[in-house]
Design a protein around this motif. Sequence first.
Motif, short mmCIF file in Angstrom:
data_model
loop_
_atom_site.label_atom_id
_atom_site.label_comp_id
_atom_site.label_asym_id
_atom_site.label_seq_id
_atom_site.Cartn_x
_atom_site.Cartn_y
_atom_site.Cartn_z
N SER A 46 -3.74 4.54 -17.84
CA SER A 46 -4.53 5.73 -18.12
C SER A 46 -4.80 5.83 -19.62
O SER A 46 -3.90 5.58 -20.43
N LYS A 47 -6.02 6.20 -19.98
CA LYS A 47 -6.39 6.39 -21.38
C LYS A 47 -5.99 7.78 -21.89
O LYS A 47 -5.93 8.02 -23.09
N SER A 48 -5.71 8.70 -20.95
CA SER A 48 -5.40 10.08 -21.32
C SER A 48 -4.17 10.56 -20.58
O SER A 48 -4.17 10.62 -19.34
N ASP A 49 -3.13 10.92 -21.31
CA ASP A 49 -1.93 11.49 -20.68
C ASP A 49 -2.23 12.84 -20.05
O ASP A 49 -1.66 13.18 -19.00
N LEU A 50 -3.11 13.62 -20.67
CA LEU A 50 -3.48 14.93 -20.12
C LEU A 50 -4.10 14.77 -18.74
O LEU A 50 -3.74 15.47 -17.79
N TYR A 51 -5.04 13.84 -18.62
CA TYR A 51 -5.71 13.60 -17.34
C TYR A 51 -4.75 13.05 -16.30
O TYR A 51 -4.74 13.49 -15.14
N LYS A 52 -3.92 12.08 -16.68
CA LYS A 52 -2.95 11.50 -15.76
C LYS A 52 -1.96 12.55 -15.26
O LYS A 52 -1.70 12.64 -14.04
N ASN A 53 -1.40 13.35 -16.16
CA ASN A 53 -0.43 14.37 -15.76
C ASN A 53 -1.06 15.43 -14.87
O ASN A 53 -0.44 15.92 -13.92
N TYR A 54 -2.31 15.80 -15.18
CA TYR A 54 -3.01 16.80 -14.36
C TYR A 54 -3.20 16.28 -12.94
O TYR A 54 -2.98 17.01 -11.97
N ARG A 55 -3.60 15.03 -12.82
CA ARG A 55 -3.79 14.45 -11.50
C ARG A 55 -2.47 14.36 -10.74
O ARG A 55 -2.40 14.67 -9.54
N ASN A 56 -1.40 13.93 -11.40
CA ASN A 56 -0.10 13.83 -10.74
C ASN A 56 0.40 15.19 -10.25
O ASN A 56 1.08 15.28 -9.22
N GLU A 57 0.07 16.24 -10.97
CA GLU A 57 0.49 17.59 -10.59
C GLU A 57 -0.34 18.16 -9.45
O GLU A 57 0.12 19.05 -8.72
N ASN A 58 -1.57 17.67 -9.28
CA ASN A 58 -2.49 18.29 -8.33
C ASN A 58 -2.90 17.39 -7.16
O ASN A 58 -3.79 17.75 -6.40
N GLU A 59 -2.24 16.25 -7.02
CA GLU A 59 -2.53 15.35 -5.91
C GLU A 59 -1.26 15.06 -5.13
O GLU A 59 -0.15 15.14 -5.67
N GLY A 60 -1.42 14.74 -3.84
CA GLY A 60 -0.26 14.51 -3.00
C GLY A 60 -0.51 13.45 -1.94
O GLY A 60 -1.59 12.86 -1.85
N SER A 61 0.49 13.23 -1.12
CA SER A 61 0.44 12.19 -0.09
C SER A 61 -0.25 12.69 1.17
O SER A 61 -0.35 13.90 1.41
N ILE A 62 -0.72 11.77 1.98
CA ILE A 62 -1.26 12.09 3.31
C ILE A 62 -0.58 11.20 4.34
O ILE A 62 -0.04 10.14 4.02
N SER A 63 -0.64 11.62 5.59
CA SER A 63 -0.07 10.84 6.69
C SER A 63 -1.07 9.82 7.20
O SER A 63 -2.28 10.00 7.10
N GLY A 64 -0.55 8.73 7.74
CA GLY A 64 -1.37 7.70 8.35
C GLY A 64 -0.53 6.89 9.32
O GLY A 64 0.61 7.25 9.62
N PHE A 65 -1.09 5.80 9.79
CA PHE A 65 -0.34 4.94 10.71
C PHE A 65 -0.84 3.51 10.59
O PHE A 65 -1.91 3.24 10.01
N ASP A 66 -0.07 2.59 11.14
CA ASP A 66 -0.54 1.23 11.30
C ASP A 66 -0.16 0.73 12.69
O ASP A 66 0.72 1.29 13.35
N ILE A 67 -0.87 -0.29 13.13
CA ILE A 67 -0.56 -0.94 14.41
C ILE A 67 -0.82 -2.42 14.24
O ILE A 67 -1.81 -2.82 13.60
N GLU A 68 0.08 -3.26 14.76
CA GLU A 68 -0.04 -4.72 14.58
C GLU A 68 0.38 -5.46 15.84
O GLU A 68 1.27 -5.01 16.56
N VAL A 69 -0.28 -6.59 16.09
CA VAL A 69 0.19 -7.59 17.04
C VAL A 69 0.65 -8.78 16.21
O VAL A 69 -0.07 -9.23 15.31
N ASN A 70 1.85 -9.28 16.49
CA ASN A 70 2.47 -10.30 15.64
C ASN A 70 2.83 -11.56 16.39
O ASN A 70 3.12 -11.52 17.60
N LEU A 71 2.83 -12.66 15.67
CA LEU A 71 3.32 -13.94 16.15
C LEU A 71 4.40 -14.41 15.19
O LEU A 71 4.17 -14.46 13.97
N LEU A 72 5.59 -14.71 15.71
CA LEU A 72 6.71 -15.15 14.90
C LEU A 72 7.12 -16.57 15.27
O LEU A 72 7.15 -16.92 16.46
N TYR A 73 7.45 -17.36 14.26
CA TYR A 73 7.90 -18.74 14.47
C TYR A 73 9.30 -18.89 13.88
O TYR A 73 9.53 -18.66 12.70
N ASN A 74 10.24 -19.29 14.72
CA ASN A 74 11.64 -19.47 14.34
C ASN A 74 11.83 -20.89 13.79
O ASN A 74 12.09 -21.82 14.53
#
Length: 259
Positions: A46-74
């Motif tokens: 970040s070029k600006s600590d003010l901008y970075k800190n403001y974003r960190n204070e005003n942004e948050g996480s969201i929920s999601g998911f993943d799904i996979e089909v896998n092939l494993l080799y022993n």
Amino acid sequence: MKNMKIKFVIISIFLFSGFIETSAQSKFSIGLSSSYLKNYRIITKSKSDLYKNYRNENEGSISGFDIEVNLLYNFKPSLFFETGIGYVQKGYKINEVILIDPCFSPVTCGYKSELYRYKFDYMSIPLHLIYTTSKRLNFSFSIGTSLLIPLSSNVEWILRKEFNSNTDQKIDKRNNSNPNKFNMSLDLGFGIGFRITEKMNLMILPKFNYNLFSYENTDIRDNNYDISLFINENKSTKENLISYGIGIKLLYDLGKSSH
């Protein structure tokens, strides 16, 4: 376009699972997994600590998911190489705030609060090395990377009539060109499993993913933070998407006898 891409991923998953069933050898296993994820981003430059800190204070996480089909080799005792195909949701949000003057605009009149969600969908191709114990109650550790092929990148503007309630809301969606590019993630996982039968293993999997290639979210810079507070600030940033969560995975050993 997004629905077509998602259908392509679903069809690819079914084709992949059919392929691995027909080409199985004694050292192969197949798996199906899905995880609940919490998604966020880390501002790494970040070029600006003010901008970075403001974003960190005003942004948050969201929920999601993943799904996979896998092939494993022993390939060695207790050691597996894993690949496959899947679908994963990533992103984050600008936290919900109360509208100061809702009826200043006819679009927001009648609504109490707003928030923005930045959502990024990918097709994933995992490339993992896994160590697994062989007892009925078993443990595993995985490390590797996933190739991430972008499917869609959207911004959702959400207006709500009640704060922190999605029962009465309006969503306006637009495309976002960031970070609609190929990426790779660093993947770490730890599993606790129980062998239901000689051939089937059911696992609980805490996991962590970190996108390796950073990007600049110019959409959030130009549309959400074009305010007087940053009039003399350089708002150039680089950020990386992260995910963490817990999933369930069912493994089926194609080599062991069912007797």
